[in-house]
Design a protein around this motif. Sequence first.
Motif, mmCIF file in Angstrom:
data_model
loop_
_atom_site.group_PDB
_atom_site.id
_atom_site.type_symbol
_atom_site.label_atom_id
_atom_site.label_comp_id
_atom_site.label_asym_id
_atom_site.label_seq_id
_atom_site.Cartn_x
_atom_site.Cartn_y
_atom_site.Cartn_z
ATOM 1 N N PHE A 307 67.767 90.715 -41.734
ATOM 2 C CA PHE A 307 66.679 90.629 -40.749
ATOM 3 C C PHE A 307 65.882 89.324 -40.826
ATOM 4 O O PHE A 307 65.030 89.091 -39.985
ATOM 5 N N GLY A 308 66.153 88.495 -41.814
ATOM 6 C CA GLY A 308 65.507 87.192 -41.890
ATOM 7 C C GLY A 308 64.130 87.235 -42.546
ATOM 8 O O GLY A 308 63.501 88.289 -42.668
ATOM 9 N N MET A 309 63.661 86.058 -42.925
ATOM 10 C CA MET A 309 62.335 85.929 -43.527
ATOM 11 C C MET A 309 61.230 85.911 -42.476
ATOM 12 O O MET A 309 60.071 86.168 -42.780
ATOM 13 N N GLY A 310 61.592 85.604 -41.230
ATOM 14 C CA GLY A 310 60.595 85.401 -40.183
ATOM 15 C C GLY A 310 60.399 83.917 -39.936
ATOM 16 O O GLY A 310 60.526 83.100 -40.864
ATOM 17 N N LEU A 311 60.092 83.552 -38.708
ATOM 18 C CA LEU A 311 59.882 82.146 -38.382
ATOM 19 C C LEU A 311 58.750 81.557 -39.207
ATOM 20 O O LEU A 311 57.700 82.185 -39.391
ATOM 21 N N CYS A 312 59.002 80.353 -39.738
ATOM 22 C CA CYS A 312 58.041 79.604 -40.564
ATOM 23 C C CYS A 312 57.787 80.272 -41.917
ATOM 24 O O CYS A 312 56.829 79.924 -42.619
ATOM 25 N N GLN A 313 58.625 81.219 -42.298
ATOM 26 C CA GLN A 313 58.459 81.925 -43.574
ATOM 27 C C GLN A 313 59.476 81.468 -44.622
ATOM 28 O O GLN A 313 59.303 81.770 -45.804
ATOM 29 N N GLY A 314 60.525 80.783 -44.195
ATOM 30 C CA GLY A 314 61.546 80.327 -45.132
ATOM 31 C C GLY A 314 61.352 78.868 -45.516
ATOM 32 O O GLY A 314 60.304 78.265 -45.250
ATOM 33 N N SER A 315 62.388 78.299 -46.138
ATOM 34 C CA SER A 315 62.340 76.888 -46.555
ATOM 35 C C SER A 315 63.610 76.153 -46.120
ATOM 36 O O SER A 315 64.318 75.555 -46.946
ATOM 37 N N PRO A 316 63.930 76.178 -44.835
ATOM 38 C CA PRO A 316 65.163 75.521 -44.377
ATOM 39 C C PRO A 316 65.136 74.013 -44.537
ATOM 40 O O PRO A 316 66.201 73.372 -44.570
ATOM 41 N N GLU A 317 63.929 73.437 -44.653
ATOM 42 C CA GLU A 317 63.836 71.979 -44.796
ATOM 43 C C GLU A 317 64.431 71.491 -46.114
ATOM 44 O O GLU A 317 64.684 70.284 -46.276
ATOM 45 N N LYS A 318 64.707 72.406 -47.048
ATOM 46 C CA LYS A 318 65.343 72.004 -48.310
ATOM 47 C C LYS A 318 66.830 71.691 -48.137
ATOM 48 O O LYS A 318 67.450 71.133 -49.045
ATOM 49 N N ILE A 319 67.402 72.092 -46.989
ATOM 50 C CA ILE A 319 68.813 71.805 -46.730
ATOM 51 C C ILE A 319 68.925 70.416 -46.106
ATOM 52 O O ILE A 319 68.311 70.161 -45.066
ATOM 53 N N PRO A 320 69.683 69.500 -46.694
ATOM 54 C CA PRO A 320 69.852 68.177 -46.083
ATOM 55 C C PRO A 320 70.486 68.277 -44.688
ATOM 56 O O PRO A 320 71.310 69.154 -44.431
ATOM 57 N N VAL A 321 70.080 67.397 -43.797
ATOM 58 C CA VAL A 321 70.536 67.342 -42.391
ATOM 59 C C VAL A 321 70.575 68.734 -41.756
ATOM 60 O O VAL A 321 71.509 69.079 -41.048
ATOM 61 N N VAL A 322 69.524 69.515 -42.004
ATOM 62 C CA VAL A 322 69.486 70.891 -41.501
ATOM 63 C C VAL A 322 69.443 70.917 -39.973
ATOM 64 O O VAL A 322 69.970 71.834 -39.346
ATOM 65 N N LYS A 323 68.835 69.916 -39.343
ATOM 66 C CA LYS A 323 68.728 69.911 -37.881
ATOM 67 C C LYS A 323 70.075 69.704 -37.215
ATOM 68 O O LYS A 323 70.270 70.112 -36.073
ATOM 69 N N ASN A 324 70.995 69.071 -37.920
ATOM 70 C CA ASN A 324 72.287 68.717 -37.333
ATOM 71 C C ASN A 324 73.395 69.671 -37.767
ATOM 72 O O ASN A 324 73.800 70.555 -37.030
ATOM 73 N N ASP A 325 73.872 69.476 -38.992
ATOM 74 C CA ASP A 325 75.063 70.194 -39.455
ATOM 75 C C ASP A 325 74.782 71.613 -39.946
ATOM 76 O O ASP A 325 75.672 72.465 -39.914
ATOM 77 N N PHE A 326 73.551 71.890 -40.406
ATOM 78 C CA PHE A 326 73.283 73.168 -41.067
ATOM 79 C C PHE A 326 72.217 73.998 -40.355
ATOM 80 O O PHE A 326 71.542 74.804 -40.987
ATOM 81 N N ILE A 327 72.080 73.819 -39.057
ATOM 82 C CA ILE A 327 71.060 74.595 -38.352
ATOM 83 C C ILE A 327 71.402 76.086 -38.355
ATOM 84 O O ILE A 327 70.514 76.936 -38.303
ATOM 85 N N PHE A 328 72.691 76.420 -38.438
ATOM 86 C CA PHE A 328 73.084 77.829 -38.509
ATOM 87 C C PHE A 328 72.512 78.486 -39.762
ATOM 88 O O PHE A 328 72.096 79.657 -39.721
ATOM 89 N N SER A 329 72.459 77.742 -40.863
ATOM 90 C CA SER A 329 71.904 78.284 -42.104
ATOM 91 C C SER A 329 70.409 78.550 -41.949
ATOM 92 O O SER A 329 69.894 79.561 -42.444
ATOM 93 N N ALA A 330 69.697 77.644 -41.258
ATOM 94 C CA ALA A 330 68.263 77.841 -41.017
ATOM 95 C C ALA A 330 68.030 79.071 -40.151
ATOM 96 O O ALA A 330 67.078 79.838 -40.372
ATOM 97 N N ILE A 331 68.893 79.284 -39.159
ATOM 98 C CA ILE A 331 68.791 80.470 -38.296
ATOM 99 C C ILE A 331 68.987 81.736 -39.121
ATOM 100 O O ILE A 331 68.250 82.715 -38.973
#
Length: 457
Positions: A307-331
């Motif tokens: 169910f996810g952590m909730g928007l703005c509740q996780g730490s996706p910015e720790k993943i390098p190039v999260v906006k490009n290659d790893f946006i699925f992980s942030a989702i």
Amino acid sequence: MINIVVELSKYVILTLMIIYTILCYYLVVGKHASDRKGLLQTQISLTFFLDFTAFLVVFLKTFDFKVAVFYAEMMVYFAAILILYRRIYKNASMLLLNNMCMLLSVGFIMLCRLDIASANKQLLIVACGSAVALVIPVMIRKMKFLKDLTWIYAGVGVVLLAAVLVLAQTSYGAKLSLMGIQPSEVIKLTFVFFMASLLAREVTFKKVVLATVVAGLHVGILVLSRDLGSAVIFFVAYMVMIYVSTRKPVYLGIGLAGGAVGSVIAYHLFGHVRERVSAWKDPMAVYQNEGYQIVQSLFAIGTGGWFGMGLCQGSPEKIPVVKNDFIFSAICEELGGIFAICLILVCMSFFLTIVEIALQIKNPFYKLIAIGLGTEYAFQVFLTIGGATKFIPMTGVTLPLVSYGGSSIMCMILMIAIIQGLYIYREDEDEEIERHRREAAKRARQRAAEAAAERDY
């Protein structure tokens, strides 16, 4: 209070996404549903409610007025593109358009949460691309000479890729762009047009050889540039289009064998490839170096759960190039595994809609274009999600319509416009067939009337 809203929003967003996904498949399968128009409008409403909920949460967590401004601009864009398509192209595929808006929405939500400046830039590129794309369906219908530009497509592709190989700077281990533009994204379109133009008429062994040589040049230059993700996409599109046009499994078998040999050669030639394979096999063993990205990606996916952590509740910015290659992980981390599965299913329904269009087109040139573009889209989704989840080695390609990327998002918008043009062309074909049927029936009735008159005489 804000934390309660954030927690409840997870389930609201997830519910809206599940209903939207179910409607996607109902609309793909239920072609003649009497309530089709109403269901398409319901999809739009679901997308708008999902956007409102998500951006409300982001605003409440950041209190950044730029988020509210971005949301308003995004809603204006969606309203404009939906209205314009319905006014200009009454026969366009609304399901394709709805899916495009949903996937863009998910991308905008995550980009706004990660970096509002990138979200604004992405929206500007999408808006400009959509403005250009509005004329493409007309071009597909009117410019009949497109099927005759075979070697122009091939020449443009080879020259641009060669220019990148010679002139581009290395970024993330590969030569990708010139002056901020990634030509390989544009060449995905010209390559499909080349293959379709060459194979649309009678397919001989000579044509298969010519297609193989040109495809080999494209893939070879991309491999030398170390843009391995694009190289794989081109190769798969080549194999599928050859197989569809010839219907000979032997070509498919030879292609797969050649691809396997090429992969082994690339592994031994390029340290960049060996690093990615090493990170894929045991990322924890090389965590401090090449395995860092994939480990952070897996941590994010695991942390999100169903169910996810909730928007703005996780730490996706720790993943390098999260906006490009790893946006699925942030989702996965913030919106959850179930939401991510629904996203994959929406991408699959997008692909199935393209395949359905291809199967119904009579003209072989346009049929092959639809098949080629659909294959490129589906395989790019597979490479991105497969890499982020450690199913396959990471190839460095973006998730279409969701990830941040100027050239990628622009060419994806143009690709959808081409497919819309093919859908409208298919509708024109159906109308032409129906018109000929009515004329034939009218002539038959006239002949019957004349014969009856002659008998009476």
